[in-house]
Motif scaffolding. Structure first.
Motif, PDB file in Angstrom:
ATOM      1  N   GLY A   9     -13.365  17.014  56.986  1.00  0.00           N
ATOM      2  CA  GLY A   9     -12.917  15.898  55.979  1.00  0.00           C
ATOM      3  C   GLY A   9     -13.025  16.954  54.801  1.00  0.00           C
ATOM      4  O   GLY A   9     -13.827  18.181  54.829  1.00  0.00           O
ATOM      5  N   PRO A  10     -11.996  16.785  53.944  1.00  0.00           N
ATOM      6  CA  PRO A  10     -12.068  17.675  52.761  1.00  0.00           C
ATOM      7  C   PRO A  10     -13.373  17.486  51.863  1.00  0.00           C
ATOM      8  O   PRO A  10     -14.225  16.702  52.155  1.00  0.00           O
ATOM      9  CB  PRO A  10     -10.935  17.198  51.884  1.00  0.00           C
ATOM     10  CG  PRO A  10     -10.492  15.875  52.387  1.00  0.00           C
ATOM     11  CD  PRO A  10     -11.230  15.488  53.686  1.00  0.00           C
ATOM     12  N   ARG A  11     -13.542  18.678  50.984  1.00  0.00           N
ATOM     13  CA  ARG A  11     -14.942  18.758  50.331  1.00  0.00           C
ATOM     14  C   ARG A  11     -15.061  17.618  49.307  1.00  0.00           C
ATOM     15  O   ARG A  11     -14.343  17.062  48.765  1.00  0.00           O
ATOM     16  CB  ARG A  11     -14.544  20.018  49.384  1.00  0.00           C
ATOM     17  CG  ARG A  11     -16.060  20.741  49.279  1.00  0.00           C
ATOM     18  CD  ARG A  11     -15.866  22.061  48.662  1.00  0.00           C
ATOM     19  NE  ARG A  11     -14.798  22.346  47.823  1.00  0.00           N
ATOM     20  CZ  ARG A  11     -14.513  22.997  46.794  1.00  0.00           C
ATOM     21  NH1 ARG A  11     -15.797  23.151  46.212  1.00  0.00           N
ATOM     22  NH2 ARG A  11     -13.448  22.733  46.077  1.00  0.00           N
ATOM     23  N   GLY A  12     -16.428  17.094  49.385  1.00  0.00           N
ATOM     24  CA  GLY A  12     -16.837  15.958  48.509  1.00  0.00           C
ATOM     25  C   GLY A  12     -16.304  14.737  48.927  1.00  0.00           C
ATOM     26  O   GLY A  12     -16.290  13.563  48.249  1.00  0.00           O
ATOM     27  N   CYS A  13     -15.980  14.411  50.264  1.00  0.00           N
ATOM     28  CA  CYS A  13     -15.551  13.190  50.706  1.00  0.00           C
ATOM     29  C   CYS A  13     -16.598  12.405  51.342  1.00  0.00           C
ATOM     30  O   CYS A  13     -16.389  11.255  51.654  1.00  0.00           O
ATOM     31  CB  CYS A  13     -14.335  13.177  51.594  1.00  0.00           C
ATOM     32  SG  CYS A  13     -14.819  13.906  53.070  1.00  0.00           S
ATOM     33  N   GLY A  14     -17.721  12.769  51.575  1.00  0.00           N
ATOM     34  CA  GLY A  14     -18.831  12.205  51.931  1.00  0.00           C
ATOM     35  C   GLY A  14     -19.592  12.490  53.450  1.00  0.00           C
ATOM     36  O   GLY A  14     -20.105  11.667  54.099  1.00  0.00           O
ATOM     37  N   LYS A  15     -19.335  13.459  53.763  1.00  0.00           N
ATOM     38  CA  LYS A  15     -19.752  14.066  55.301  1.00  0.00           C
ATOM     39  C   LYS A  15     -21.262  13.972  55.296  1.00  0.00           C
ATOM     40  O   LYS A  15     -21.743  13.537  56.246  1.00  0.00           O
ATOM     41  CB  LYS A  15     -18.978  15.150  55.511  1.00  0.00           C
ATOM     42  CG  LYS A  15     -17.664  15.366  55.683  1.00  0.00           C
ATOM     43  CD  LYS A  15     -16.836  16.598  56.062  1.00  0.00           C
ATOM     44  CE  LYS A  15     -17.355  17.891  55.310  1.00  0.00           C
ATOM     45  NZ  LYS A  15     -16.637  17.865  53.893  1.00  0.00           N
ATOM     46  N   SER A  16     -21.896  15.131  54.526  1.00  0.00           N
ATOM     47  CA  SER A  16     -23.067  15.148  54.534  1.00  0.00           C
ATOM     48  C   SER A  16     -23.992  13.793  54.176  1.00  0.00           C
ATOM     49  O   SER A  16     -24.893  13.584  55.027  1.00  0.00           O
ATOM     50  CB  SER A  16     -23.828  16.275  53.460  1.00  0.00           C
ATOM     51  OG  SER A  16     -22.904  17.260  53.753  1.00  0.00           O
ATOM     52  N   VAL A  17     -23.502  12.965  53.415  1.00  0.00           N
ATOM     53  CA  VAL A  17     -24.205  11.612  53.185  1.00  0.00           C
ATOM     54  C   VAL A  17     -24.222  10.692  54.423  1.00  0.00           C
ATOM     55  O   VAL A  17     -25.024  10.129  54.893  1.00  0.00           O
ATOM     56  CB  VAL A  17     -23.480  10.836  52.065  1.00  0.00           C
ATOM     57  CG1 VAL A  17     -24.129   9.736  51.523  1.00  0.00           C
ATOM     58  CG2 VAL A  17     -23.362  11.781  50.743  1.00  0.00           C
ATOM     59  N   LEU A  18     -22.848  11.130  55.135  1.00  0.00           N
ATOM     60  CA  LEU A  18     -22.721  10.116  56.560  1.00  0.00           C
ATOM     61  C   LEU A  18     -23.680  10.432  57.320  1.00  0.00           C
ATOM     62  O   LEU A  18     -24.367   9.699  57.882  1.00  0.00           O
ATOM     63  CB  LEU A  18     -21.358  10.402  57.050  1.00  0.00           C
ATOM     64  CG  LEU A  18     -20.959   9.771  58.199  1.00  0.00           C
ATOM     65  CD1 LEU A  18     -20.830   8.360  58.187  1.00  0.00           C
ATOM     66  CD2 LEU A  18     -19.655  10.380  58.824  1.00  0.00           C
ATOM     67  N   ILE A  19     -23.661  11.880  57.713  1.00  0.00           N
ATOM     68  CA  ILE A  19     -24.827  12.325  58.571  1.00  0.00           C
ATOM     69  C   ILE A  19     -26.294  12.107  58.111  1.00  0.00           C
ATOM     70  O   ILE A  19     -27.015  11.582  59.025  1.00  0.00           O
ATOM     71  CB  ILE A  19     -24.650  13.688  58.840  1.00  0.00           C
ATOM     72  CG1 ILE A  19     -23.223  13.975  59.252  1.00  0.00           C
ATOM     73  CG2 ILE A  19     -25.861  14.454  59.694  1.00  0.00           C
ATOM     74  CD1 ILE A  19     -22.964  15.299  59.949  1.00  0.00           C
TER      75      ILE A  19
END
Lengths: 415, 437
Positions: A52-62
């Protein structure tokens, strides 16, 4: 109004800084949770990449998925492509995180060969039935693809495919074509499980996110009437059409969630304690963050001599169609103007050299070559201007008490 | 500074002695030492750690009970049956080669090649297991395996092989000497050594001394070494290796062709024996699609597993149909680049359009940000948008670079930075046109 909104503001600022609330992405979250649970419960190894593009919430999801798991059911290993820039560093970190009980605070040392052997042996020592699952999160996955031979990735994905310690690999990357960076052997071993995180594309999604961010839930330690007051005001704010236009503009600029967070943070920081958050605060901080032209601000801070030099630079660029210039050309042009129009403007050459240097340090003009050639005298070094004539005209109109001679000179017929 | 004044045998004047008597002798005075810095964080060498796996803390791993879960467990790559389907010919060929070499006490070497996912390592391992199960053959050979991508550098191969032979850990140069001695053919060996070298192209460095030495052992009579090398390219010996190495590799070559769709179908149905949760049409569809792309068995099995994952536990569906499989295939095979372009904001899309137009206009494959900015101005005029200032455009360029859509020059960071596309203009046209529709 008198009511103290200070605590509300503090709570929301804390929420923005911690940034651990996931908004939306329920399907993706349940998918990822299912994959990880299958490894923990059934012992089947698997791998997945979250894109996903930067800042869309990937790390928060994990983070939210990992928080949901019981801490004793797995061993967590976190790697980051920006920190572990080499396979050796990554291996040391993995060994430290796997053996964290045995090491008791000590660092691991050993050669690259030793580390690989140790890691492969640890994987082989486990089996599906009786070993604790390992969950590995590889942040900035695309940087791991540029290690030599992709050895670490090959070994990790190979361990996923063999009957060893149950291993679950979660890769996170902002490059959507990261699969093509993998070598063919590594690509074959990867299970092609890709989870795409979609950034917000409609203003109402941003509005929903904003509402979620600004509303205070019951578990904040605030008196209920203050909280209700705040939440009601936020609801009024969200339905304001000016705010919807603002969100539209922000979305056109970028769909990065951090930009929205910064906007709200800045607006909140500029609030005094007893004021409510209004649309004007948000619009004001939007303008100062994203709409303000910093070059214009810099131009307004120049001295008159420097401004004149900039004008002659812009004239030169217009006449010669963006060809590079050096100090001597600009000096000649300025002297012609000064001697013709006003004796006040004629100054010594050293002063003009100093003014030109100041302009180049402020990076209003850039050198043509990235690295300056020290063999050329500094008066003859070539530059290009990043400011064009329209901006100069705008700046000169706003300039405080510019001599009218100069104003006329800008608009004069350029030959 | 007072030095120790032991009275010498020469005459020391009385006055001096009386002065000296008052001064105490130079005893061991307690010198106040500056405090030592505390010890650094202790370091443990990896060799002192025990390679073990943590044990599960709960009752044990769950056993799959529903047919879907059983199917998923069986479709995992390592749940393969003893005899790999569709590789019987290759199995027999490798088996007969090894049996002949072991029984006749000969040396030999074989080169196996094939694209990834065609079962090369798996077949060789199965042959070795078969030989191990055969009571007659079991005690006449020793099997050693090394993998080129599991080594830190090619020379480490020697220490790994020596460790597997004798469980001693020595340095790579010493191991090389010991192995050359061991396989020199002077002593009569009673066991054949079967050496499997996986991913051999990573052991071939510039000098190619490691791969030369390994293959040299198989050319010495009496060493009883059989070397099996596995790689991906069919012409590795001719193209990459030097002549002396190629001749030692010999002409025994085996090529593992990519699987055809019938073979893939057979492999998948073999895994799903007794399990009726897959529609046979779905299996055939997956097999045809994967065979058309790569013929990789791993891909086919992963796609089937993914299709099972799509079914959530609440639904009552117990059969995987073509629809599920099509969904998985679409998500894998659809253009990621087009999706990436669609996820950009409006001005980032205008940036890409401007870059494409600049590329077409000038004929160069790169442009600078300021020329793109001018182009963006005219596009925005056309679309009726207000262009943001140039600092915001530079930020957009960074974002596009992080998405992998453009390349940025590394030396400069200002507005004259060179930009080039990482995607084709057709992709941009396709993505932006469909978006407008």
């Amino acid at each position: 109004m008198g009511t103290d909104f200070g605590i509300c503001i503090q709570n929301i600022k804390k929420k923005i800084i911690l940034n651990d609330q996931l908004y939306g992405f329920d399907t993706e979250r349940s998918e990822l949770l299912q994959i990880v649970k299958k490894t923990i419960d059934y012992g089947e190894s698997d791998s997945v990449i979250v894109l996903g593009p930067r800042g869309c919430g990937k790390s928060v999801l994990i983070e939210s998925v990992i928080k949901e798991l019981l801490p004793d059911s797995h061993t967590l290993v976190m790697l980051n492509g920006l920190i572990h820039t080499d396979d050796n560093l990554a291996l040391k970190s993995i060994i430290q995180q796997l053996q964290i009980k045995n090491l008791d605070g000590a660092y691991v040392e050993g050669s690259y060969a030793d580390n690989i052997c140790f890691l492969l042996e640890s994987f082989r020592a486990g089996n599906k039935m009786a070993s604790k699952s390992i969950i590995m999160v590889l942040d900035k996955f695309d940087m791991f693809c540029s290690h030599t031979n992709q050895t670490l990735l090959y070994n990790l994905f190979d361990a996923v495919q063999s009957q060893q310690n149950p291993l679950s690999i979660i890769g996170v990357s902002s490059r959507i074509d990261v699969i093509e960076l993998l070598e063919k052997r590594v690509k074959s071993r990867f299970s092609h499980n890709i989870l795409m995180i979609k950034p917000p594309s409609e203003p109402h999604e941003l509005l929903g996110r904003l509402k979620c961010l600004l509303q205070l839930s019951k578990d904040c330690k605030i008196e209920s009437d203050v909280r209700k007051n705040w939440n009601n005001n936020i609801n009024l704010l969200i339905s304001d059409p000016q705010l919807q236009d603002l969100m539209n503009d922000l979305l056109k600029l970028s769909n990065n969630n951090t930009k929205l967070n910064m906007l709200v943070f800045m607006a909140l920081s500029n609030l005094s304690k007893d004021k409510m958050l209004m649309v004007e605060n948000l619009i004001c901080s939007f303008n100062s963050l994203y709409k303000q032209d910093l070059t214009l601000v810099n131009l307004l801070g120049l001295s008159v001599l420097e401004l004149c030099l900039m004008i002659s630079i812009c004239h030169h660029s217009e006449i010669y169609n963006k060809e590079p210039f050096n100090f001597e050309m600009i000096y000649a042009r300025y002297c012609k103007f000064a001697s013709r129009n006003s004796s006040l403007l004629v100054t010594k050459r050293q002063v003009i050299i100093k003014a030109f240097e100041r302009i180049s340090i402020m990076e209003l003009i850039q050198p043509v070559t990235a690295i300056e050639n020290k063999n050329i005298l500094k008066e003859y070094r070539l530059y290009k201007s990043s400011v064009n004539l329209d901006k100069m005209k705008a700046a000169s109109n706003l300039y405080y008490r510019l001599p009218p001679v100069i104003l006329q000179w800008i608009d004069s017929n350029i030959i | 500074m007072r030095k120790s004044m032991t009275p010498t045998k020469h005459c020391v004047s009385k006055v001096r002695r009386s002065i000296l008597q008052d001064i105490p002798e130079n005893k061991e005075t307690e010198v106040v030492i500056t405090p030592k810095t505390p010890r650094k964080t202790p370091k443990t060498h990896v060799k002192n750690l025990i390679a073990s796996a943590n044990k599960r803390l709960d009752s044990g791993v769950m056993v799959p009970c529903s047919p879907l879960e059983k199917a998923r467990a069986n479709l995992h790559l390592h749940a393969a049956p003893k005899h790999l389907p569709c590789r019987e010919v290759e199995f027999k060929s490798i088996h007969s080669f090894l049996v002949r070499k072991i029984n006749d006490e000969l040396t030999g070497s074989m080169y196996i090649s094939g694209v990834p996912g065609t079962g090369k390592t798996a077949t060789v391992k199965r042959v070795i297991d078969f030989l191990n199960a055969d009571l007659i053959m079991k005690h006449s050979f020793k099997f050693i395996e090394i993998n080129g991508l599991r080594l830190a550098n090619p020379h480490q191969a020697f220490s790994v092989i020596w460790k597997e032979l004798t469980t001693e850990t020595v340095s790579s140069s010493r191991a090389q000497a010991l192995l050359n001695d061991y396989f020199s053919g002077d002593e009569v060996r009673n066991l054949s050594t079967i050496l499997l070298v996986d991913e051999v192209d990573h052991i071939c460095n510039r000098k190619q001394d490691v791969v030369y030495n390994i293959l040299d052992w198989s050319s010495r009579i009496g060493s009883r070494v059989v070397v099996i090398t596995i790689a991906n390219t069919m012409d590795l010996p001719e193209r990459v290796l030097r002549g002396c190495v190629t001749s030692r590799m010999g002409l025994t070559r085996l090529v593992f062709k990519p699987y055809t769709f019938q073979q893939l179908q057979e492999i998948i149905t073999n895994r799903l024996i007794g399990n009726s949760s897959f529609d046979p049409d779905a299996v055939q569809f997956v097999a045809r699609k994967v065979a058309a792309i790569s013929g990789d068995a791993r891909r086919a099995l992963d796609i089937c597993r993914r299709a099972i994952d799509l079914i959530k536990s609440e639904d009552d569906i117990q059969l995987i149909t073509i629809n599920h499989v099509t969904q998985v295939l679409n998500s894998i095979l659809s253009g990621v680049r087009v999706t990436a372009i669609r996820y950009c904001s409006l001005f980032e899309k205008i940036f890409l359009k401007a870059l494409r137009d600049e590329t077409i206009r000038t004929g160069f494959d790169h442009s600078t940000i300021d020329s793109i900015y001018i182009q963006m101005k005219s596009i925005c005029l056309f679309e009726g948008e207000q262009l943001p200032n140039d600092q915001q455009v530079i930020m957009m360029a960074y974002r596009l670079r992080d998405n992998g859509l453009i390349f940025l020059e590394k030396k400069r960071t200002d507005v004259f930075r060179k930009v080039s596309l990482n995607i084709s203009s057709e992709d941009i046209n396709y993505a932006l046109e469909k978006y407008n529709n």
